[in-house]
Design an enzyme around this catalytic site. Structure first.
Site, short mmCIF file in Angstrom:
data_model
loop_
_atom_site.label_atom_id
_atom_site.label_comp_id
_atom_site.label_asym_id
_atom_site.label_seq_id
_atom_site.Cartn_x
_atom_site.Cartn_y
_atom_site.Cartn_z
CG ASP A 429 -1.78 1.20 1.35
OD1 ASP A 429 -2.66 1.36 0.49
OD2 ASP A 429 -1.59 2.00 2.29
CD GLU A 482 -2.31 2.48 -3.46
OE1 GLU A 482 -3.28 3.23 -3.64
OE2 GLU A 482 -1.78 2.32 -2.35
#
Length: 749
Positions: A429, A482
């Protein structure tokens, strides 16, 4: 038994009996510190110690124990001998014997209560070895979870086993450490831990503590203040709202050997990958890990996705964070069951042929005072400078990526999920927030690196180490970034200076394509570049195309809600969009609910709109996604060369007048699929298209088919290409292109 320094005392040769030997005198300050649990090495006083006494022929051993409020205390040796102890100071008792250094138990009597017999926590050697401490000191312990945290163990001797739990914690700034829990009424004076020297590790084995016991660490900072903290390496934690760690051990037997063997021999970067992203708590409210196994597997199998991706499952206190503000990096959230229940879910998914990805959040962590923040009384896991240690946008703290032990904590955590839970890959993330020191900061709010730049060199190094180690130890897994900027080399190998990820989320494709599809078809010709631009850089990284939870929250509405037109047109646009997504180079990810056209924005506090599947038009969209996945996985032309320009060729990318794009996908073994996307609101045909070869091209997918809720416009199952050159191609065919639809044609061999 522990190996302790020998204590010394001088006595006459005639005084050889233990009760006549003057035992070493210890200062009241020392005894008081040990009794109160503030001494850094309680084992140097408590426990069993050899005594060297001049003039005494027999080996002498002194035993000390802490038993406040007792009226009588004795040590019961394993030989059966009884050694009476004398109270010395502040609840500490001592006595000596000449029967040699041997295991013992402590018997204590109390006024008005029964005698109490138990093993002594200070009678045992350290449960962490020198090699482990060395690796921790270097920040290179790849199985950190095996040595830190709480571990149920069996110690003792062959004649008398002692069951209990070893507690080990890294707290280098602490001047004293204690373990508290349900086994000592949350009072830690009786269970102070020993410092393991310069490693910063503290350790204690507590007999009779069984799995299920709850615990925390009490740490005395250098300022003399105590803090009580959950275990950073806890592998089980209380349900959200409560904050204790839980002693646990796994009894799970895996049944996914076939999957794991095939995984180790595979290369996921060159295989099919369509990912169903879900939030475990709101896919269907009230389901635990084991219940999810039954419902989710049937559903995902029906849809044909190759993988599921769970939003973070590490323990987190606030459900509204969706798991992205973590407090327990090694503890699967207890909201849905215990760690073995999660193992069961992943095992069942593997047995059903479904891969498992999980979101991992190494960039920042929650600020809760009982967790990692100022863990041992000052900044430890977080960077001490707020210009690098605080993330103001998210109200979180940023790891000190340059600290070797913090890096070790994170790298080992990635391995923990891959190895202990058989997770097939991690989606990392907020990588962009880790790469840039000035991420979401104004001038003056960030600290440049040693070269004066804005690159976070320590975070880059961490990501490289985590990726390289994950791939080295676990062949067949995949690491996914990401990353939302144009940082170069995200999926390039680490030995060439890249970050070493397997895939990068293609956020540019997501942004541009959603912006394009939101336009009314009559205006799309003016935005044609938004739907074609991603092809210019499609092979600059190994990409995954995401339509994730981030696109359907915070006022963005649902994916269906982004489409223009009336309800039928919205569904048609969405069918076309997903068809384009599945045919575009790169893997794909779709967030739960979008496969049937969820109407409302997603909320973690309620179920998906499952009722909408009763409407034929939405059931048709669900059927299209099922067919997309089936045709996709059966045709390597759509995925085998995802990461090579040889797998793609334009047929016509410039037909903005008709809002049409067309291209070829290839597998390198002779199979070709021609993709035609008609983003206009009208049927186009006959549409003359150049093709690479004459022959029959079967219509293997038409998003406008009646079964999917479309108008049923098509080509009766196939088109015939003739040896008539067109648009630079040796063959051509007249094709009917349905409105707001995608068409896949495969050359018959």
């Amino acid at each position: 038994m522990p190996s302790q320094p020998t204590e010394h005392v001088t006595v006459s040769a005639q005084r050889s009996a233990p009760d006549k030997v003057a035992l070493p005198e210890l200062s009241d300050d020392l005894l008081g510190a040990v009794a109160s649990g503030t001494h850094h090495d309680p084992h140097s006083v408590l426990g069993s110690h050899p005594v060297a006494a001049e003039g005494v022929s027999d080996a002498l051993t002194v035993i000390r124990t802490r038993r406040p409020l007792a009226t009588r205390v004795a040590a019961i040796l394993d030989s059966g001998a009884r050694v009476e102890l004398t109270h010395v100071h502040s609840g500490i008792w001592q006595g000596a014997h000449v029967t040699g250094h041997q295991p013992y138990r402590i018997e204590a009597s109390y006024d008005g209560g029964p005698d109490w017999i138990a093993d002594d926590a200070y009678a045992f050697a350290p449960t962490i070895g020198e090699l482990d401490l060395h690796l921790i000191g270097e920040g290179r312990h790849e199985r950190l979870w095996d040595v830190l945290g709480a571990h149920h163990r069996t110690l003792g001797t062959a004649d008398r086993a002692v069951h209990g739990t070893s507690f080990t914690v890294w707290a280098p700034h602490a001047s004293a450490a204690r373990v508290v829990g349900t086994f000592n009424d949350w009072s830690g004076e009786a269970h102070s831990m020993r410092s393991m020297g310069g490693s910063g590790v503290w350790e204690l084995f507590v007999p009779d503590v069984e799995p299920g016991a709850m615990y925390k660490f009490q740490l005395r900072g250098r300022d003399g203040e105590w803090v009580t903290k959950a275990d950073p390496l806890a592998r089980h934690a209380e349900t959200a709202g409560l904050t204790a760690s839980i002693v646990t051990e796994s009894h799970y037997t895996w049944n996914d050997d076939e999957w794991m063997t095939a995984r180790a021999a595979s290369n996921p970067h060159d295989g099919p990958m369509s990912v169903y992203e879900l939030h475990a708590g709101s896919w269907r409210l009230g389901l635990g890990y084991r219940e999810l196994a039954d419902h989710l597997i049937d559903y995902v199998t029906e849809l044909g996705f190759t993988h599921v991706e769970f939003m973070p499952l590490a323990e987190h206190p606030f459900g509204g964070s969706w798991g992205y503000q973590v407090t327990g990096y090694y503890a699967p959230t207890s909201r849905f069951g215990n760690p073995d229940d999660l193992r069961y879910l992943i095992d069942r998914l593997h047995q059903a042929g479904i891969g498992v990805l999980m979101d991992w959040v190494p960039g920042h962590f929650a600020t809760d005072a009982w967790a990692l923040a100022r863990f041992d009384g000052e900044a430890l896991y977080e960077h001490p400078d707020p210009r690098r240690g605080e993330h103001k946008d998210w109200g979180t703290l940023i790891f000190d990526f340059g600290n070797p032990q913090v890096r070790n904590f994170l790298v080992a955590n990635a391995l923990y999920w891959l190895e202990e839970f058989h997770v097939d890959g991690l989606r990392v993330d907020a990588v962009a927030s880790m790469l840039y020191l000035d991420y979401s900061r104004e001038p003056g709010e960030w600290l440049p690196n040693i070269h004066g730049g804005n690159e976070n060199l320590e975070a880059i190094s961490l990501l490289q180490e985590a990726n390289a180690t994950a791939y080295r130890r676990n062949p067949g897994v995949v690491m996914i970034a990401e990353e939302s900027t144009n940082w170069g080399g995200v999926t390039a190998p680490t030995n060439g200076g890249g970050l070493g990820f397997g895939f990068k989320w293609n956020m540019g494709w997501m942004h541009d394509s959603l912006q394009y599809i939101a336009n009314d078809p009559m205006w799309r010709s003016y935005h044609h570049g938004e739907i074609t631009f991603s092809f210019l850089y499609a092979y600059s990284e190994n990409f995954l195309l995401p339509i994730s939870h981030d696109e359907v929250v915070h006022g963005k509405g649902s994916l269906l809600g982004k489409m223009p037109g009336d309800h039928w047109q919205k569904l048609a646009n969405l069918r076309a969009y997903l068809t384009f997504m599945w045919s575009h180079p790169g893997k794909q990810l779709l967030f739960m609910g979008q496969e049937f056209g969820q109407l409302s924005e997603w909320s973690e506090s309620r179920d998906l709109d499952w009722w909408i599947l009763d409407q034929p038009a939405h059931r048709g969209l669900h059927s299209l996604v099922t067919q997309l996945n089936r045709v996709y996985t059966e045709n390597p032309a759509l995925w085998a060369l995802d990461n090579s320009p040889a797998g793609f060729e334009w047929l016509d990318g410039g037909d903005s007048t008709h809002n049409i794009v067309s291209f070829l996908r290839r597998d390198g073994n002779g199979d070709e699929i021609a993709v035609f996307m008609n983003f206009s609101g009208a049927t186009v045909g006959p549409y003359r298209a150049g093709l690479p070869q004459a022959g029959i091209w079967d219509e293997i997918l038409n998003s406008d088919a009646g079964d999917f809720g479309g108008s049923g416009v098509g080509n009766l199952g196939s088109v015939t290409a003739r040896d008539e050159p067109w648009a630079g191609r040796p063959a051509s065919a007249d094709i009917t292109l349905p409105p707001l639809a995608g068409l896949w044609l495969k050359r018959r061999r």
